[in-house]
Design a protein around this motif. Structure first.
Motif, PDB file in Angstrom:
ATOM      1  N   MET A  26      -7.042  -9.540   7.547  1.00 14.89           N
ATOM      2  CA  MET A  26      -7.418  -8.250   8.121  1.00 14.89           C
ATOM      3  C   MET A  26      -6.570  -7.947   9.365  1.00 14.89           C
ATOM      4  N   LEU A  27      -6.402  -8.998  10.137  1.00 15.05           N
ATOM      5  CA  LEU A  27      -5.612  -8.835  11.355  1.00 15.05           C
ATOM      6  C   LEU A  27      -4.173  -8.492  10.990  1.00 15.05           C
ATOM      7  N   MET A  28      -3.685  -9.177  10.013  1.00 14.63           N
ATOM      8  CA  MET A  28      -2.316  -8.907   9.594  1.00 14.63           C
ATOM      9  C   MET A  28      -2.185  -7.497   9.048  1.00 14.63           C
ATOM     10  N   TRP A  29      -3.232  -7.061   8.430  1.00 12.76           N
ATOM     11  CA  TRP A  29      -3.201  -5.697   7.909  1.00 12.76           C
ATOM     12  C   TRP A  29      -3.178  -4.693   9.059  1.00 12.76           C
ATOM     13  N   ARG A  30      -3.967  -4.961  10.051  1.00 14.70           N
ATOM     14  CA  ARG A  30      -4.037  -4.065  11.198  1.00 14.70           C
ATOM     15  C   ARG A  30      -2.691  -3.959  11.908  1.00 14.70           C
ATOM     16  N   TYR A  31      -1.920  -4.992  11.877  1.00 10.67           N
ATOM     17  CA  TYR A  31      -0.629  -5.009  12.582  1.00 10.67           C
ATOM     18  C   TYR A  31       0.526  -5.133  11.590  1.00 10.67           C
ATOM     19  N   ARG A  32       0.364  -4.487  10.435  1.00 12.23           N
ATOM     20  CA  ARG A  32       1.291  -4.751   9.341  1.00 12.23           C
ATOM     21  C   ARG A  32       2.712  -4.271   9.600  1.00 12.23           C
ATOM     22  N   PHE A  33       2.895  -3.245  10.443  1.00 10.47           N
ATOM     23  CA  PHE A  33       4.252  -2.750  10.730  1.00 10.47           C
ATOM     24  C   PHE A  33       5.131  -3.896  11.226  1.00 10.47           C
ATOM     25  N   PHE A  34       4.487  -4.734  11.966  1.00  5.42           N
ATOM     26  CA  PHE A  34       5.119  -5.876  12.560  1.00  5.42           C
ATOM     27  C   PHE A  34       5.802  -6.741  11.502  1.00  5.42           C
ATOM     28  N   TYR A  35       5.081  -6.963  10.405  1.00  8.75           N
ATOM     29  CA  TYR A  35       5.579  -7.847   9.364  1.00  8.75           C
ATOM     30  C   TYR A  35       6.675  -7.203   8.536  1.00  8.75           C
ATOM     31  N   TYR A  38       5.911  -9.153   1.705  1.00 11.32           N
ATOM     32  CA  TYR A  38       6.236  -9.318   0.293  1.00 11.32           C
ATOM     33  C   TYR A  38       5.641  -8.193  -0.537  1.00 11.32           C
ATOM     34  N   GLN A  39       4.392  -7.922  -0.327  1.00 11.81           N
ATOM     35  CA  GLN A  39       3.734  -6.870  -1.112  1.00 11.81           C
ATOM     36  C   GLN A  39       4.358  -5.502  -0.858  1.00 11.81           C
ATOM     37  N   THR A  40       4.765  -5.285   0.385  1.00 13.76           N
ATOM     38  CA  THR A  40       5.372  -4.007   0.716  1.00 13.76           C
ATOM     39  C   THR A  40       6.590  -3.735  -0.162  1.00 13.76           C
ATOM     40  N   THR A  41       7.259  -4.806  -0.550  1.00 15.85           N
ATOM     41  CA  THR A  41       8.493  -4.615  -1.309  1.00 15.85           C
ATOM     42  C   THR A  41       8.263  -4.597  -2.815  1.00 15.85           C
ATOM     43  N   GLN A  42       7.044  -4.833  -3.239  1.00 16.15           N
ATOM     44  CA  GLN A  42       6.794  -4.992  -4.679  1.00 16.15           C
ATOM     45  C   GLN A  42       6.400  -3.722  -5.407  1.00 16.15           C
ATOM     46  N   ALA A  43       6.368  -2.621  -4.718  1.00 11.74           N
ATOM     47  CA  ALA A  43       6.045  -1.364  -5.396  1.00 11.74           C
ATOM     48  C   ALA A  43       6.655  -0.215  -4.610  1.00 11.74           C
ATOM     49  N   ILE A  87      -0.280  -0.685   1.738  1.00 12.41           N
ATOM     50  CA  ILE A  87      -1.019  -1.934   1.799  1.00 12.41           C
ATOM     51  C   ILE A  87      -2.488  -1.608   2.045  1.00 12.41           C
ATOM     52  N   THR A  88      -3.306  -1.807   1.016  1.00 11.25           N
ATOM     53  CA  THR A  88      -4.752  -1.544   1.129  1.00 11.25           C
ATOM     54  C   THR A  88      -5.482  -2.860   1.319  1.00 11.25           C
ATOM     55  N   LYS A  89      -6.780  -2.715   1.524  1.00 10.40           N
ATOM     56  CA  LYS A  89      -7.577  -3.926   1.662  1.00 10.40           C
ATOM     57  C   LYS A  89      -7.542  -4.748   0.380  1.00 10.40           C
ATOM     58  N   ALA A  90      -7.470  -4.063  -0.742  1.00  7.33           N
ATOM     59  CA  ALA A  90      -7.418  -4.780  -2.025  1.00  7.33           C
ATOM     60  C   ALA A  90      -6.204  -5.701  -2.055  1.00  7.33           C
ATOM     61  N   VAL A  91      -5.084  -5.194  -1.538  1.00  5.36           N
ATOM     62  CA  VAL A  91      -3.878  -6.014  -1.505  1.00  5.36           C
ATOM     63  C   VAL A  91      -4.107  -7.251  -0.643  1.00  5.36           C
ATOM     64  N   ILE A  92      -4.818  -7.043   0.432  1.00  2.00           N
ATOM     65  CA  ILE A  92      -5.139  -8.155   1.330  1.00  2.00           C
ATOM     66  C   ILE A  92      -5.953  -9.208   0.595  1.00  2.00           C
ATOM     67  N   TYR A  93      -6.988  -8.748  -0.113  1.00  4.32           N
ATOM     68  CA  TYR A  93      -7.846  -9.691  -0.810  1.00  4.32           C
ATOM     69  C   TYR A  93      -7.058 -10.467  -1.865  1.00  4.32           C
ATOM     70  N   GLN A  94      -6.112  -9.755  -2.486  1.00  6.33           N
ATOM     71  CA  GLN A  94      -5.282 -10.457  -3.467  1.00  6.33           C
ATOM     72  C   GLN A  94      -4.487 -11.577  -2.810  1.00  6.33           C
TER      73      GLN A  94
END
Lengths: 214, 214, 214, 214
Positions: free
Chosen positions: D87-96, D161-166, D171-178
């Motif tokens: 969740m934290l990574m999602w909140r700061y995802r631009f960073f990644y 990684y997910q950002t580049t796969q589609a 990046i939704t919460k579902a992606v996070i759970y995956q």
DNA sequence: TATGAATGAGGATTCATTCAT
DNA sequence: CATGAATGAATCCTCATTCAT
């Protein structure tokens, strides 16, 4: 000490250290630990601070340099006078590092500056006249005027000139004393035998000062 | 004419007119009708423009003032020399209006300036020596050096000084000539009878110039 | 070598060294000693250069990685394959340092990237299947797919990940080999006794490589 | 809410949406309806904004993830932990999406990032150790370390990684759970019978979450 | 008196890109 | 093919100044 005066003092200090164009109003406020708003409560703008510094300068000048009557002019008085002129210039030296630019922006300041210059001219003339009538100098009117002009130029330019003559030059008191010596060096070759003695005495005095400060 | 040179020229013109701190790179570009990008294609930054202007100045100086041999030094040569020095200073007068600040920002420029100053010193000394050996001057070594220093100071400060002596003072050629006269006025009282004649001749020449220009 | 190819090569080199966002088209041209105009004669824009680099990457990938038939898959083939994948990623490593941003700007590139990823997935799946049918691995279908996904993720992320794990990290071949080891380390715990032997052999091979390069 | 915080929030939002390199300080200011000057009143430069965002991230991280004692580690705790990390990574995802480039520019940030990574490593190790001593995992020390490294890599790379796969992947919460499921999928084949049960339970939990969010 | 957040025009500079030659 | 001067919108950032509190 009043905030207004502290601002003037801080600004003077910072301007001298880093040059007026490189010091912002925020620098001044921060240096004093006050807010920029407070600074602008006391001064309409930066220009007004500079103005006030100049006013203080002019005031210092005027109280120290009551136009001298010719009879009061002695070698001792001269010494005190030159000393004081250069010290004052040192105290407000930032001013001389940017004079053309500062005056261009502020016609009122230009006017005040000219008045100060006029006072300087009067005093130098008075002294030279007194020297001549005292038999220390032997010059025609035109030459006397020319001499006075040269002295005024040297006095007014000395700090700016010295600032440019060495990388990162700090203007110290020794530099100031050398300015006085430079002026005496201009006068000496024009003096009578009696005059020469007096000038040499003054020079000796300043050489001591320079050595003490170096 | 190449754009690079047009930029230097325009910058020089605008700096002289309004003072370097008041002229932005955009001003220069707009004045030439070119884009800011184009200006920065030719110069890495504003500093480099100033640098280039100074290089041109130094170059002008060096081609005009090959260190004079003492035998070449005549009153005529002197006249040509002084004329040229002051003209050059006039051409690059913006520089003198901010010298301390400009040099503070740019140590490399400071270095170059000191070299130019050293050249000026050498030439003045050569001339004064030649005058003395030609019997036009009668001075001891120390006094001769002092005189040279004074002349260098006056030459280097004249434009800046004059800029501050009148509201909105425009530095004209007449002002330049008065600078030469000021310097001659310093030398004259120290000359021998023969020397005096020569100096008076030079003064006459410049008085004419001043009157023609006013 | 054609200018067009030299541009691609220089860009790749500079991008890898300093990161794509920090390299301008002018840098590339200057590095090659050609004019920016010439660069734009060969490429419509910067994006097209990146595109061409990717095309080369995809081409390299495709000629090296003809989809493997299951029967061809041996430990030796695997070694060659992993080696080649990571080497290729190393050669185009700038790409991985900014992947999300680069792909976002260029949907066409995104598409091509996905195709390459799909190829990677096919090959990994083929290998894993072959391993299983060869009795080296013992996994259910779901676990096999999950394993393949993990391996693809690790392969695709390794360089970017390593770049962030040390200040000023340079990606060397040793780092690449460690990536292979990391993947083998994922596979090993899942292998049969026979499979373990093979994997340990591969690991030994790469440990040697790492030591040689450090 | 303080302007400073609003700037951080707006920047985070815009960075996440469009990528940090594509968002200028003027964009941020305009988005908030404040002047660029105001933004620079609160932050020295863009870098400092990014820094502050990271500080907030690190702070969030530290308060949520007090290093776990081994006895506290249960499947439930793990679930909470993984949930929170992603969740934290999602909140700061631009960073990644730009990590290598962002860290290259800012050594101080690189240092902080490594500390955060170290914390992540410690926690993962603690959990894996606890799993092993609880009889859920059966691994040798080397394999355990390797597993922890893989999990850290997957966690740290997942969003990028997910950002580049589609194309245009959001990046939704579902992606996070995956991402959590992917990590569980890595652990599962290594568990004991008891461990497998626990993992399957967790997987079931996350499958539900994914379906709810899709 | 004093605060400090806010303004906004303007500064130097960059860089992908174009175009006449 | 190639040059290199030129463009201009955009970027980051500064600073004198204002104003509600």
């Amino acid at each position: 000490m009043k905030t207004r005066d502290r601002i003037i003092l801080a600004a003077l200090e910072l301007f001298n250290e880093s040059g007026e164009p490189n010091i912002t109003t925020n620098h001044i406020a921060a240096h004093l630990g006050i807010s920029p708003g407070n600074l602008y409560y006391h001064f309409r703008n930066k220009e007004e601070i500079i103005h006030s510094i100049f006013d203080q300068y002019a005031h210092d000048l005027s109280i120290r340099f009551q136009p001298l009557e010719e009879t009061q002019i002695t070698a001792d008085n001269l010494l005190v006078y030159l000393d004081a002129v250069f010290m004052l210039m040192w105290r407000y030296r930032f001013f001389y590092a940017n004079l053309p630019d500062i005056l261009r922006r502020d016609p009122e300041l230009q006017e005040k500056y000219l008045q100060a210059q006029e006072g300087l001219h009067q005093n130098i003339m008075a002294m030279m006249n007194s020297f001549r009538s005292g038999g220390l100098l032997e010059l025609e009117d035109a030459d006397l005027l020319s001499l006075a002009n040269t002295l005024k130029l040297v006095a007014s330019s000395w700090i700016c000139y010295q600032t440019t003559q060495a990388p990162g030059a700090k203007i110290t008191k020794a530099v100031i004393y050398q300015g006085v010596l430079q002026m005496l060096g201009i006068v000496r070759p024009l003096t009578t035998a009696i005059g020469k003695e007096q000038v040499l005495q003054l020079e000796a005095h300043y050489c001591e000062q320079v050595e003490r400060d170096v």
